[in-house]
Design a protein around this motif. Structure first.
Motif, mmCIF file in Angstrom:
data_model
loop_
_atom_site.group_PDB
_atom_site.id
_atom_site.type_symbol
_atom_site.label_atom_id
_atom_site.label_comp_id
_atom_site.label_asym_id
_atom_site.label_seq_id
_atom_site.Cartn_x
_atom_site.Cartn_y
_atom_site.Cartn_z
ATOM 1 N N MET A 219 0.826 -1.205 0.000
ATOM 2 C CA MET A 219 0.000 0.000 0.000
ATOM 3 C C MET A 219 0.864 1.260 0.000
ATOM 4 O O MET A 219 0.529 2.254 -0.659
ATOM 5 C CB MET A 219 -0.918 0.017 1.232
ATOM 6 N N SER A 220 1.977 1.201 0.721
ATOM 7 C CA SER A 220 2.861 2.373 0.767
ATOM 8 C C SER A 220 3.453 2.680 -0.604
ATOM 9 O O SER A 220 3.719 3.835 -0.938
ATOM 10 C CB SER A 220 3.979 2.149 1.788
ATOM 11 N N LEU A 221 3.636 1.647 -1.421
ATOM 12 C CA LEU A 221 4.178 1.846 -2.761
ATOM 13 C C LEU A 221 3.202 2.614 -3.652
ATOM 14 O O LEU A 221 3.614 3.343 -4.554
ATOM 15 C CB LEU A 221 4.502 0.497 -3.403
ATOM 16 N N LEU A 222 1.917 2.444 -3.393
ATOM 17 C CA LEU A 222 0.901 3.087 -4.228
ATOM 18 C C LEU A 222 0.891 4.606 -4.084
ATOM 19 O O LEU A 222 0.285 5.306 -4.897
ATOM 20 C CB LEU A 222 -0.483 2.539 -3.880
ATOM 21 N N GLN A 223 1.559 5.126 -3.072
ATOM 22 C CA GLN A 223 1.592 6.576 -2.867
ATOM 23 C C GLN A 223 2.202 7.313 -4.058
ATOM 24 O O GLN A 223 1.927 8.488 -4.276
ATOM 25 C CB GLN A 223 2.402 6.916 -1.607
ATOM 26 N N GLY A 224 3.012 6.591 -4.835
ATOM 27 C CA GLY A 224 3.669 7.223 -5.975
ATOM 28 C C GLY A 224 2.808 7.318 -7.217
ATOM 29 O O GLY A 224 3.257 7.852 -8.242
ATOM 30 N N MET A 225 1.572 6.814 -7.155
ATOM 31 C CA MET A 225 0.692 6.817 -8.338
ATOM 32 C C MET A 225 -0.089 8.124 -8.363
ATOM 33 O O MET A 225 -1.199 8.230 -7.827
ATOM 34 C CB MET A 225 -0.210 5.596 -8.310
ATOM 35 N N CYS A 226 0.482 9.103 -9.023
ATOM 36 C CA CYS A 226 0.002 10.482 -8.911
ATOM 37 C C CYS A 226 -1.291 10.772 -9.661
ATOM 38 O O CYS A 226 -1.922 11.810 -9.417
ATOM 39 C CB CYS A 226 1.090 11.426 -9.384
ATOM 40 N N CYS A 227 -1.701 9.886 -10.574
ATOM 41 C CA CYS A 227 -2.916 10.142 -11.368
ATOM 42 C C CYS A 227 -4.081 9.239 -10.974
ATOM 43 O O CYS A 227 -5.165 9.322 -11.577
ATOM 44 C CB CYS A 227 -2.620 9.951 -12.861
ATOM 45 N N LEU A 228 -3.895 8.375 -10.001
ATOM 46 C CA LEU A 228 -4.898 7.379 -9.649
ATOM 47 C C LEU A 228 -6.175 8.035 -9.137
ATOM 48 O O LEU A 228 -6.149 8.846 -8.212
ATOM 49 C CB LEU A 228 -4.332 6.433 -8.584
ATOM 50 N N GLU A 229 -7.304 7.668 -9.754
ATOM 51 C CA GLU A 229 -8.599 8.234 -9.365
ATOM 52 C C GLU A 229 -9.511 7.208 -8.704
ATOM 53 O O GLU A 229 -10.414 7.588 -7.964
ATOM 54 C CB GLU A 229 -9.297 8.819 -10.600
#
Length: 360
Positions: A219-229
């Protein structure tokens, strides 16, 4: 009418949308039959075993759909006959429907068929393989390498998919929607390929429901997904806790979030979501047993939230619900049916005047 050429007929039939009318058009004569086939852009097939008898009539198809069993040979025939395909929908029907149709997985296509599609249909933009359980990493890797414009990929319930496929997907520049629901072999390592690769800048919708090997680290890795809606983490298991919840709450671009049945997610996560996800319009907390009124009340001042699901959340009361109803943007709320007996009918009717109230 016999003086009309194929181009003129093509212009005429291009304005005919109703499929029954197109069918009538094709019955006039052989020329009209050929023109209708040349101009057909989409087809839904219910009897794949008959493909060789009619598919050659439609060489310009951009959309092919079938939920029935398809063999490797049939997929190869599709690839050779319809190289212009952009949308391939082979999404399988529900398990119940499969039983009624006596669906046999052993006769369905596998990586061999996907390889044929990958090599023959390089213009594909949208591919749905949901519940095609014989598809593995070899087919997916070939597909994402050949279909450079692929933006939507549904691998839901394709249980053989693991981190190797995600490594290949991590190199894609075009992916916008990725469904990995029920791909239980996917781990945090697979998420790292998405979060550190090109999809971190392109992915808008990610479904990880029932990927129960994921942990807070993933989950912490997902923080880098800047366009995720849109992010779906429903039933991802007990190793996703508030640490992971707060991590995804930091994704400011999120508009829809599903945290259903994350039993170790509590008010800490909810308060973080209320404070950080200012664009959020839909939140599903079904079965989040640790959520209490303290977390729910934090949503009362959210300015964008339109839909909230609180089914099977047993640690909230009517006063908590009353507080969240102060959210002026709220349009729909789902409550646990156990609360219904504690809310006077008059109040229920009052709520329904400005917000759809559902019980589950």
């Amino acid at each position: 009418m016999s003086k009309l050429g194929d181009d003129e007929l093509a212009l005429i039939i291009s304005s005919v949308i109703d499929q029954n009318d197109r069918q009538s058009f094709s019955l006039v004569c052989k020329q009209w039959l050929n023109v209708e086939g040349q101009t057909r852009l989409s087809i839904r097939v219910f009897e794949p075993e008959l493909l060789h008898k009619f598919l050659h009539r439609f060489p310009n198809l951009s959309t092919f759909e079938s939920s029935k069993r398809i063999t490797n040979n049939q997929l190869e025939f599709i690839a050779n006959t319809c190289p212009k395909l952009e949308f391939l929908n082979l999404k399988q029907q529900s398990v119940e429907s499969q039983k009624l149709d006596e669906f046999d997985d052993l006769l369905d296509f596998d990586d061999v068929g996907v390889l044929a599609i990958a090599n023959g249909c390089c213009k594909l933009c949208k591919v749905l393989f949901r519940r095609r359980r014989r598809i593995g990493n070899v087919g997916v890797i070939s597909l994402v390498k050949c279909a450079q414009s692929l933006s939507v990929l549904d691998l839901g319930r394709c249980s053989l998919i693991n981190d190797s496929s995600l490594e290949a997907i991590g190199c894609m520049n075009s992916i916008r929607v990725l469904n990995l629901e029920g791909c239980s072999l996917v781990t945090d390592k697979g998420l790292s390929f998405l979060a550190t690769g090109s999809p971190s800048r392109t992915l808008k919708r990610l479904v990880l429901a029932e990927c129960d090997r994921l942990t807070d680290f993933g989950m912490s890795l997902l923080q880098g997904m800047c366009c995720l809606e849109e992010l779906n983490l429903a039933e991802c298991g007990p190793r996703v806790t508030d640490n992971g919840g707060m991590a995804v709450a930091s994704i400011a671009s999120l508009k829809r979030m599903n945290l259903s049945w994350l039993i170790n997610v509590s008010d800490i996560t909810l308060v973080a979501i209320a404070g950080n996800c200012r664009n959020l319009i839909a939140l599903d907390l079904t079965g989040c047993e640790m959520i209490t009124g303290a977390g729910i009340r934090a949503l009362g001042y959210h300015e964008c939230l339109e839909s909230l699901v609180l089914a099977s959340c047993y640690n909230i009361c009517w006063d908590d619900v009353d507080m969240v109803l102060k959210c002026k943007s709220l349009r729909s709320i789902v409550l646990d049916k156990g609360l219904k007996m504690w809310i006077p009918m008059r109040m229920q009717e009052n709520i329904s005047r400005f917000c759809q109230l559902h019980w589950r």
